[in-house]
Design an enzyme around this catalytic site. Structure first.
Site, PDB file in Angstrom:
ATOM      1  N   GLY A   1       0.817  -1.193   0.000  1.00 35.54           N
ATOM      2  CA  GLY A   1       0.000   0.000   0.000  1.00 35.54           C
ATOM      3  C   GLY A   1       0.855   1.249   0.000  1.00 35.54           C
ATOM      4  CB  CYS A   2       0.222   4.651  -1.250  1.00 35.47           C
ATOM      5  SG  CYS A   2      -1.439   4.939  -0.606  1.00 35.47           S
ATOM      6  CG  PHE A   3      -1.183   5.908   3.794  1.00 34.33           C
ATOM      7  CD1 PHE A   3      -0.708   7.210   3.931  1.00 34.33           C
ATOM      8  CD2 PHE A   3      -2.502   5.728   3.417  1.00 34.33           C
ATOM      9  CE1 PHE A   3      -1.535   8.302   3.693  1.00 34.33           C
ATOM     10  CE2 PHE A   3      -3.335   6.816   3.175  1.00 34.33           C
ATOM     11  CZ  PHE A   3      -2.856   8.104   3.312  1.00 34.33           C
ATOM     12  N   PRO A   4       1.698   2.333   3.733  1.00 30.02           N
ATOM     13  CG  PRO A   4       0.601   0.277   4.043  1.00 30.02           C
ATOM     14  CD  PRO A   4       0.444   1.635   3.395  1.00 30.02           C
ATOM     15  CB  THR A   5       5.367   2.319   0.298  1.00 30.61           C
ATOM     16  OG1 THR A   5       4.770   1.204  -0.358  1.00 30.61           O
ATOM     17  CG2 THR A   5       6.724   2.609  -0.328  1.00 30.61           C
TER      18      THR A   5
END
Lengths: 344, 344, 344, 344
Positions: free
Chosen positions: A143-147
């Protein structure tokens, strides 16, 4: 040279895959699938791609003849098509959330969906899982936030020095996708800041699951929509229980921490560790696959602050997917994604 | 492989030249000059270029050993260094206004400067002057507004069908440069529209001089600052005297006009002529060297409307400069500038 | 003290009417009608109005007991309810386009609707029609673009010195209303400029109809969506046929013209005529009922440039509607709309 | 009716004071002081105030004859003029940081200045110090960040249920003042997020000093510049040591907490406590003196999240200063600051 097909090519991450892959020297795009735009030229939807000859087709999994498929499809839909693709011997990089969790019950809880087709997948964060990605058949693109959150902090978890991390993230609107809705109506976003899902956002447990691979740390996450198109800036606030108990003593040693980050990422093309006190910003990574990590400061209360900046559509989605592809097929890791960020 | 030096490398157009040239397969950047940042790493100023090893030096013309120099220097300063470079056998592409005018008295009037070193130069608009550029020693890279305005209309002037053109342009703030000032203070620009130099802007006579090469047409120009970083959208309003005299008759034939544009640009990589009624927008060309031209509609009063969109820092400056370089040295015309625009 | 009801109160212009009328000393808001939000507190929809006790009701015309009704309803819907209201003795200020045209066939052509209930109405531009408004039963509140365009130029038409006017307008997104759609999706608007309806926009003939009341002048109009929430900046390019015939002679006398504007508006509270060369900007009128008019310059081709700035939701809609109400009921003209613009 | 003078009237907070006070029924503005713009009409600097007759004068303290002076002057300058004003019997509301700290050594540490004229002042947050403000001679108007942070959390500190608070704030650019600089250059802010002073910002100790009046709580603060003109959105992350020790048990009871907030602010005009789960946003308070407080959610790790939104120039500066004035002089508390926020 490999043959690549993109399913879900009319969305933002699909558009980014085309934008970048058309310039990839080892890739031939053999299909771009869209149910909605079947028969339409790609550049009519992604007007920045004027010059491309690609045309959307509504492709069924059984129609696809490719070495690799990117599924840039919605959560819940990927699980319907990925297993068939994998079985037919095609490698798959899935950009949805469907295969990101080791524990599918967490997925079901946070996505509110029954998972009908669980499969083993490699979590596609090259900076942690490169060797697994090399051999993977199915990669679950993070996911974008997790990255942004994991890159800012997994070294801390590895070092075992933090007990609690709070990720306060500020995201551009493109993370919400190409379809208009009230939350992304211009007058609701411009000149405004909108926190949302302030507790319980589905990217929280994804971060939690990855960080606890290294050590036990409590993860909190709150996203905010800011008037920006691309980019996620994550402010990682780190705490140690030792510190919480005593007002006066800080046992975070920022020089050691910074040294450890430098060591961890020294051979990574896409992660840049800034000097202590240097602050990343979105404009430095806009449109690029770079992640910038900086800050590394501790305040008088013993709180550690680390900041990361990525482009949510590139490092947070399509660029990272291509990075994974490059690793899977033994291409140069930065082929077609080596360009700098667009600033100003 | 050629050796290239950039003078004035710490500004926005300098940064763009580095961003693009570092990925150019036939170019070695041998010098990046800045008086202010002598000795500083380039990525400390252009933070998107983190990863580059380049370091600013304060280079004197006599220190420069290169096949080509880009002078991304202020108006009035280029004229001081260009002649010496040219005399020493170095090719020069000048991004300032100093060599854009055939008639130096027009320059002196509109720039309020005495021109101390007039030289013959080729006006670096490849779509008109390609064959001259190929042989040029000194190329005067066009202004950002003139690039968009001339591309939107020189075909009309060639066709001899317009008597008057009004260019109402909307520009992003990066056109004003990297130095802060009141006009570009965030609260003065955001959520705002600022017309400026509504008559008498120095880019008006530059457009006028080029268009009158084809036929006699009156040129008016008014720029507006809009809350955008990059891009110039030009609305070209065209009139014919025939039409002005009669309310009822329109003698612009948009099909013919559109056909002529298609013909003119059919072999051009960077100019895309949209269908009649299709409207260009800045996001389609953001960060790229493309120019989109569309509109092609006539209203009931006989006014013809054509719209062009460019990125002021790329097609309007550094990208076009590299295009000129590619032509001068026989490289592939789109080498290092072939990427698509960044959208969303 | 009068009783006022707002129909269509959940949209942007409805919200503005409430915002301003709740502070009006002579007005009691007796009804705020919305079909969609029947029973909902107003502040749940217009979150800036938290503190208001008003609750939406779905009101039928026959339910309404008021001295005045504002119909902030869509084009085509107003005509269904206005006649009944008027017949029952209620004064009406209609914010839709349904009653703006003297010539209903023009309405039908440009709005693509059959007009089922034509009625005589006064065009609610106080600076021109104050004495008619005083006695009016039905006021057609002007369109947002026409308000800015007509204020910038009707003096020219009165003076009889222009043959052609081109209005190149830049508008904020709130003009498009509260409902999300693709055109107003944040990533499509931000950092972008979008021309639309470049010929044939329905506000063109409204401007034309008003200006030709004074003299014969050809009107052209092209709107552009800019990344701004509120405001319309109109660049009025004026031409005289005399000038078109001769390159050298300018017969616009800007001092005379400016003097005439000063005279025309000297007793107007809401129209500020700037000095020659001073340029209006949106931030100066943001949130207010003021119109700023400036520019007054002529270029070498004989083109006259005048610029106007208004807030499309206030002077271009709800504020002007309240101004009309104040005139109709003999209140102080600026009651509840006297506040300055919000800047920065 | 009182006579009021504003020193430092050419900055943003000065402009806001004029904008609001000119409509105050009990106030006559007898002086607006500016060294830089001595003799200039106020509306030439604050162009939204066109219509005002005020003219800047360079006033010395000894020239001032007023009942109240607002010192909207820079930190370090207020201390030079405030004592003389106070001694001459004039009441003073100081908008700088010079008198905000009880402990002047904290001021000296964080502002890097020797305090040459310490005086007792009342901290001008009406929701806490109303009764002291009523009797005050010198009011120190709170900082913009502290206003939002303290309002979001002092109830928690009163309840004694939190051990640590992290304030992650997002601010508009107007907080940085009217003078252009690199940090506020449009291309550096737009489409970007810039954290700054991530530890050690001077507003941190101001928040700390106020909150520890109620109970012992550790305060951390990190500000971020977002592309917004006005507004501060503060995300308050709250922790209890009890919770930190146990993963599973949450001992924050949000219903109780929310109830306590409702009780605390039930008679406050300007503080609106939203329902549990409702999220404040900047657009709801833009241009107004309101503070919205919402969120009130606890995540699985026991972190409590509360969000506040204010307009930094109004509730965070000039509006709150006028509120203080209204209290000091027994005027209606919301006189001239009762208007709603400007949305959209």
């Amino acid at each position: 040279m490999i043959d690549v097909t993109i399913i879900g090519a009319s969305g933002y991450t699909g558009g980014e895959l085309i934008r970048l892959l058309e310039k990839h020297e080892k890739v031939r795009i053999t299909g771009v699938s869209s149910r909605k735009y079947d028969g339409e030229a790609v550049y009519k939807v992604h007007q920045n791609l004027r010059g491309s000859d690609l045309v959307f087709k509504n492709l069924k999994p059984e129609d696809i003849d490719a070495d690799l498929v990117f599924t840039a499809t919605p959560h819940g839909y990927s699980m319907k098509i990925v297993p068939e693709l994998v079985e037919s011997g095609i490698k798959v990089i899935d950009l949805s959330g469907d295969y990101r969790f080791r524990d599918f019950s967490v997925y079901e809880k946070y996505y509110g969906l029954k998972h009908t087709n669980p499969l083993d997948a490699v979590y596609g964060l090259p900076e942690i899982y490169r060797s697994d990605i090399k051999k993977a058949t199915l990669v679950a693109n993070p996911g974008c936030f997790p990255t942004g959150a994991i890159l800012s902090s997994f070294v801390l978890s590895k070092m075992g020095i933090v007990d609690r991390l709070v990720f306060d993230s500020k995201t551009g609107v493109s993370g919400g996708g190409i379809s208009p809705n009230e939350a992304f109506h211009f007058p609701n976003v411009y000149d405004n800041v909108n926190p949302y899902n302030i507790v319980g956002h589905r990217h929280g447990p994804e971060i939690q699951e990855e960080l606890k691979e290294f050590s036990n740390v409590l993860v909190s996450f709150t996203p905010h929509l800011v008037p920006v198109i691309r980019g996620i800036l994550t402010t990682c606030h780190g705490f140690s229980n030792n510190i919480n108990k005593s007002n006066d003593v800080t046992d975070f040693n920022v020089e050691d921490i910074h040294e450890e980050y430098k060591k961890q990422f020294k051979d990574e093309i896409f992660v840049k560790v800034l000097d202590i006190g240097e602050i990343p910003k979105l404009s430095s990574v806009r449109g690029s696959n770079f992640a910038h990590i900086g800050g590394f400061e501790v305040d008088e209360t013993g709180r550690l602050v680390i900041i990361s900046a990525i482009d949510n559509l590139v490092k947070g989605a399509s660029g990272q997917a291509i990075h994974n592809m490059n690793i899977m097929f033994g291409f140069k890791e930065d082929e077609s994604i080596s360009h700098y960020g667009l600033a100003p």
